[in-house]
Motif scaffolding. Structure first.
Motif, PDB file in Angstrom:
ATOM      1  N   HIS A   1      55.123  15.615  34.684  1.00 10.05           N
ATOM      2  CA  HIS A   1      54.426  14.650  35.536  1.00 10.05           C
ATOM      3  C   HIS A   1      53.255  15.303  36.270  1.00 10.05           C
ATOM      4  CE1 HIS A   1      54.028  10.984  37.886  1.00 10.05           C
ATOM      5  NE2 HIS A   1      54.038  11.692  38.997  1.00 10.05           N
ATOM      6  N   ALA A   2      53.367  16.606  36.540  1.00 15.01           N
ATOM      7  CA  ALA A   2      52.310  17.340  37.242  1.00 15.01           C
ATOM      8  C   ALA A   2      51.230  17.853  36.297  1.00 15.01           C
ATOM      9  CB  ALA A   2      52.928  18.509  38.016  1.00 15.01           C
ATOM     10  N   GLY A   3      51.292  17.459  35.031  1.00 11.22           N
ATOM     11  CA  GLY A   3      50.316  17.938  34.056  1.00 11.22           C
ATOM     12  C   GLY A   3      50.647  19.299  33.506  1.00 11.22           C
ATOM     13  N   LEU A   4      51.941  19.677  33.578  1.00 19.03           N
ATOM     14  CA  LEU A   4      52.394  20.995  33.132  1.00 19.03           C
ATOM     15  C   LEU A   4      53.626  20.863  32.237  1.00 19.03           C
ATOM     16  CD1 LEU A   4      52.117  22.704  36.645  1.00 19.03           C
ATOM     17  CD2 LEU A   4      50.516  22.977  34.747  1.00 19.03           C
ATOM     18  N   PRO A   5      53.543  20.108  31.145  1.00 20.86           N
ATOM     19  CA  PRO A   5      54.722  19.941  30.285  1.00 20.86           C
ATOM     20  C   PRO A   5      55.161  21.261  29.665  1.00 20.86           C
ATOM     21  CG  PRO A   5      52.755  19.154  29.172  1.00 20.86           C
ATOM     22  CD  PRO A   5      52.351  19.451  30.586  1.00 20.86           C
ATOM     23  N   LEU A   6      56.466  21.405  29.480  1.00 22.98           N
ATOM     24  CA  LEU A   6      57.003  22.653  28.941  1.00 22.98           C
ATOM     25  C   LEU A   6      56.725  22.785  27.451  1.00 22.98           C
ATOM     26  CD1 LEU A   6      58.462  22.600  31.704  1.00 22.98           C
ATOM     27  CD2 LEU A   6      60.470  23.521  30.531  1.00 22.98           C
TER      28      LEU A   6
ATOM     29  N   THR B   1      49.154  33.709  43.858  1.00 19.11           N
ATOM     30  CA  THR B   1      49.780  34.199  45.086  1.00 19.11           C
ATOM     31  C   THR B   1      50.674  33.168  45.771  1.00 19.11           C
ATOM     32  OG1 THR B   1      47.847  33.539  46.387  1.00 19.11           O
ATOM     33  CG2 THR B   1      47.867  35.790  45.508  1.00 19.11           C
ATOM     34  N   SER B   2      50.449  31.881  45.509  1.00 16.10           N
ATOM     35  CA  SER B   2      51.129  30.837  46.269  1.00 16.10           C
ATOM     36  C   SER B   2      52.257  30.166  45.492  1.00 16.10           C
ATOM     37  CB  SER B   2      50.121  29.762  46.699  1.00 16.10           C
ATOM     38  OG  SER B   2      49.077  30.320  47.452  1.00 16.10           O
ATOM     39  N   TRP B   3      53.246  29.672  46.241  1.00 16.24           N
ATOM     40  CA  TRP B   3      54.246  28.769  45.698  1.00 16.24           C
ATOM     41  C   TRP B   3      53.740  27.338  45.883  1.00 16.24           C
ATOM     42  CZ3 TRP B   3      58.824  29.778  43.178  1.00 16.24           C
ATOM     43  CH2 TRP B   3      59.276  31.095  43.188  1.00 16.24           C
ATOM     44  N   HIS B   4      53.931  26.502  44.874  1.00 15.45           N
ATOM     45  CA  HIS B   4      53.535  25.102  44.929  1.00 15.45           C
ATOM     46  C   HIS B   4      54.808  24.245  44.909  1.00 15.45           C
ATOM     47  CE1 HIS B   4      49.442  26.433  43.745  1.00 15.45           C
ATOM     48  NE2 HIS B   4      50.122  27.302  43.019  1.00 15.45           N
ATOM     49  N   THR B   5      54.850  23.213  45.728  1.00 21.94           N
ATOM     50  CA  THR B   5      56.032  22.355  45.815  1.00 21.94           C
ATOM     51  C   THR B   5      55.769  21.015  45.141  1.00 21.94           C
ATOM     52  OG1 THR B   5      56.717  23.372  47.899  1.00 21.94           O
ATOM     53  CG2 THR B   5      57.660  21.231  47.364  1.00 21.94           C
ATOM     54  N   LEU B   6      56.722  20.577  44.330  1.00 23.19           N
ATOM     55  CA  LEU B   6      56.682  19.245  43.721  1.00 23.19           C
ATOM     56  C   LEU B   6      57.840  18.427  44.285  1.00 23.19           C
ATOM     57  CD1 LEU B   6      56.026  20.052  39.931  1.00 23.19           C
ATOM     58  CD2 LEU B   6      54.349  19.426  41.684  1.00 23.19           C
ATOM     59  N   THR B   7      57.526  17.253  44.830  1.00 23.21           N
ATOM     60  CA  THR B   7      58.548  16.340  45.332  1.00 23.21           C
ATOM     61  C   THR B   7      58.325  14.977  44.683  1.00 23.21           C
ATOM     62  OG1 THR B   7      58.609  17.488  47.462  1.00 23.21           O
ATOM     63  CG2 THR B   7      59.595  15.292  47.359  1.00 23.21           C
ATOM     64  N   ASP B   8      59.316  14.504  43.959  1.00 21.91           N
ATOM     65  CA  ASP B   8      59.222  13.224  43.252  1.00 21.91           C
ATOM     66  C   ASP B   8      60.540  12.474  43.417  1.00 21.91           C
ATOM     67  OD1 ASP B   8      56.578  13.504  41.777  1.00 21.91           O
ATOM     68  OD2 ASP B   8      57.620  15.260  40.985  1.00 21.91           O
ATOM     69  N   TYR B   9      60.541  11.241  42.917  1.00 19.15           N
ATOM     70  CA  TYR B   9      61.773  10.446  42.853  1.00 19.15           C
ATOM     71  C   TYR B   9      62.030  10.099  41.396  1.00 19.15           C
ATOM     72  CZ  TYR B   9      61.793  10.304  47.865  1.00 19.15           C
ATOM     73  OH  TYR B   9      61.838  10.695  49.185  1.00 19.15           O
ATOM     74  N   LEU B  10      63.262  10.357  40.940  1.00 20.76           N
ATOM     75  CA  LEU B  10      63.600  10.211  39.527  1.00 20.76           C
ATOM     76  C   LEU B  10      64.674   9.152  39.314  1.00 20.76           C
ATOM     77  CD1 LEU B  10      63.862  13.972  38.429  1.00 20.76           C
ATOM     78  CD2 LEU B  10      61.816  12.554  38.674  1.00 20.76           C
ATOM     79  N   VAL B  11      64.567   8.486  38.197  1.00 23.75           N
ATOM     80  CA  VAL B  11      65.609   7.572  37.732  1.00 23.75           C
ATOM     81  C   VAL B  11      66.039   8.026  36.341  1.00 23.75           C
ATOM     82  CG1 VAL B  11      66.038   5.239  36.858  1.00 23.75           C
ATOM     83  CG2 VAL B  11      64.994   5.552  39.094  1.00 23.75           C
ATOM     84  N   LYS B  12      67.343   8.053  36.119  1.00 21.98           N
ATOM     85  CA  LYS B  12      67.883   8.471  34.823  1.00 21.98           C
ATOM     86  C   LYS B  12      68.152   7.262  33.940  1.00 21.98           C
ATOM     87  CE  LYS B  12      71.833  10.835  32.692  1.00 21.98           C
ATOM     88  NZ  LYS B  12      73.129  11.528  32.937  1.00 21.98           N
TER      89      LYS B  12
ATOM     90  N   ASP C   1      46.676  20.959  38.917  1.00 22.44           N
ATOM     91  CA  ASP C   1      45.942  21.466  40.077  1.00 22.44           C
ATOM     92  C   ASP C   1      45.229  22.780  39.810  1.00 22.44           C
ATOM     93  OD1 ASP C   1      46.687  19.299  41.566  1.00 22.44           O
ATOM     94  OD2 ASP C   1      48.376  20.287  42.538  1.00 22.44           O
ATOM     95  N   PHE C   2      45.803  23.665  38.999  1.00 23.65           N
ATOM     96  CA  PHE C   2      45.213  24.984  38.808  1.00 23.65           C
ATOM     97  C   PHE C   2      44.553  25.155  37.443  1.00 23.65           C
ATOM     98  CE2 PHE C   2      49.657  25.519  37.508  1.00 23.65           C
ATOM     99  CZ  PHE C   2      49.518  26.145  36.265  1.00 23.65           C
ATOM    100  N   ALA C   3      44.236  24.041  36.760  1.00 26.75           N
ATOM    101  CA  ALA C   3      43.667  24.132  35.422  1.00 26.75           C
ATOM    102  C   ALA C   3      42.351  24.921  35.409  1.00 26.75           C
ATOM    103  CB  ALA C   3      43.429  22.732  34.851  1.00 26.75           C
ATOM    104  N   VAL C   4      41.548  24.784  36.467  1.00 27.34           N
ATOM    105  CA  VAL C   4      40.258  25.474  36.521  1.00 27.34           C
ATOM    106  C   VAL C   4      40.392  26.845  37.171  1.00 27.34           C
ATOM    107  CG1 VAL C   4      37.897  25.368  37.404  1.00 27.34           C
ATOM    108  CG2 VAL C   4      39.028  23.283  36.604  1.00 27.34           C
ATOM    109  N   CYS C   5      41.168  26.915  38.254  1.00 30.59           N
ATOM    110  CA  CYS C   5      41.271  28.176  39.001  1.00 30.59           C
ATOM    111  C   CYS C   5      42.736  28.462  39.346  1.00 30.59           C
ATOM    112  CB  CYS C   5      40.437  28.102  40.276  1.00 30.59           C
ATOM    113  SG  CYS C   5      40.404  29.635  41.229  1.00 30.59           S
ATOM    114  N   PRO C   6      43.456  29.184  38.503  1.00 34.69           N
ATOM    115  CA  PRO C   6      44.878  29.463  38.775  1.00 34.69           C
ATOM    116  C   PRO C   6      45.063  30.337  40.009  1.00 34.69           C
ATOM    117  CG  PRO C   6      44.107  30.721  36.876  1.00 34.69           C
ATOM    118  CD  PRO C   6      43.009  29.763  37.228  1.00 34.69           C
ATOM    119  N   ASP C   7      46.119  30.039  40.767  1.00 32.48           N
ATOM    120  CA  ASP C   7      46.449  30.763  41.994  1.00 32.48           C
ATOM    121  C   ASP C   7      47.722  31.566  41.747  1.00 32.48           C
ATOM    122  OD1 ASP C   7      47.192  31.638  44.485  1.00 32.48           O
ATOM    123  OD2 ASP C   7      47.370  29.659  45.387  1.00 32.48           O
TER     124      ASP C   7
END
Length: 224
Positions: free
Chosen positions: A172-177, A100-111, A92-98
């Motif tokens: 998954h959000a395009g931000l791998p560690l 000031t804001s917190w961003h929330t990620l909500t997903d469903y995971l299977v192990k 989401d912020f690849a072009v214009c990093p923000d």
């Protein structure tokens, strides 16, 4: 390194590369190290993945373990992490990093226990568990103006405790560690995992006093 100790609890800074508890008697882990220090039993309340460094609280009594576990179940134990992520063009912020804001990620995971990995799946998938975290950008460095890629230091608040949750959701959000050999397809084998549990807040299980512990990551991977 021990940050705090009393008759009920012990708080320490776990180094990267040491498991919290290992099935192998030949492998050094935090439980065996602390048992040797205490010359008594120790109770695991929560965990960090082996390549992750940061703050852990252990209980020294069954009642303390129950009290800390209750806080985790209730969601009142606050855990903050710092991570360096490789920003992909789809982030989401690849072009214009923000900053000031917190961003929330909500997903469903299977192990997948056989391969020790977790995957983002649809909500209706069998055995899927809800995973939620918040993150904010602390620093950002562009590596390519053309492809809109870069490196970012992010702060993450873990709101649920799923297997490999931060690593899976951020990827998954395009931000791998950086340094994540399981979930970052562009990772180099020599890079350490840039993930550290930097802050832990909870109530003392006996006195009910709020306790806050903070550390700085030791790895050079956090230098942008």
């Amino acid at each position: 390194m021990i940050l705090y100790e009393d008759k009920e609890i012990l708080v320490c800074h776990k180094p990267a590369g040491i498991p919290v508890q290992s099935a192998s008697v030949r492998e050094k882990d935090m439980v065996s190290i602390l048992r040797n220090h205490l010359e008594s039993d120790i109770y695991v309340v929560h965990r960090l993945d082996q390549p992750v460094e940061g703050i852990l609280v252990f209980a020294k009594t069954r009642s303390a373990a129950a009290g800390l576990s209750r806080q985790i179940t209730e969601g009142s134990m606050r855990k903050l992490y710092h991570a360096v992520v490789e920003v992909q063009p789809q982030a989401d912020f690849a072009v214009c990093p923000d900053f000031t804001s917190w961003h929330t990620l909500t997903d469903y995971l299977v192990k997948d226990g056989r391969n020790n990995k977790s995957f983002v799946v649809k909500k209706e998938t069998k055995d899927a568990k809800r995973a939620e975290l918040k993150y904010r950008i602390l620093k950002y460095k562009t590596t390519s103006e053309t492809t809109h890629t870069g490196l970012a230091l992010v702060e993450i608040e873990l709101l649920t405790g799923r297997h490999h949750q931060i690593r899976v959701q951020m990827a998954h959000a395009g931000l791998p560690l950086l340094g994540d050999r399981k979930y970052n397809p562009n990772d180099t084998p020599s890079s350490p995992l840039a993930l550290c549990a930097v802050s832990l807040t909870f109530r003392h299980p006996l006195t009910k006093k709020q306790m806050i512990f903070e550390v700085q990551p030791q790895s050079d991977a956090f230098t942008l």
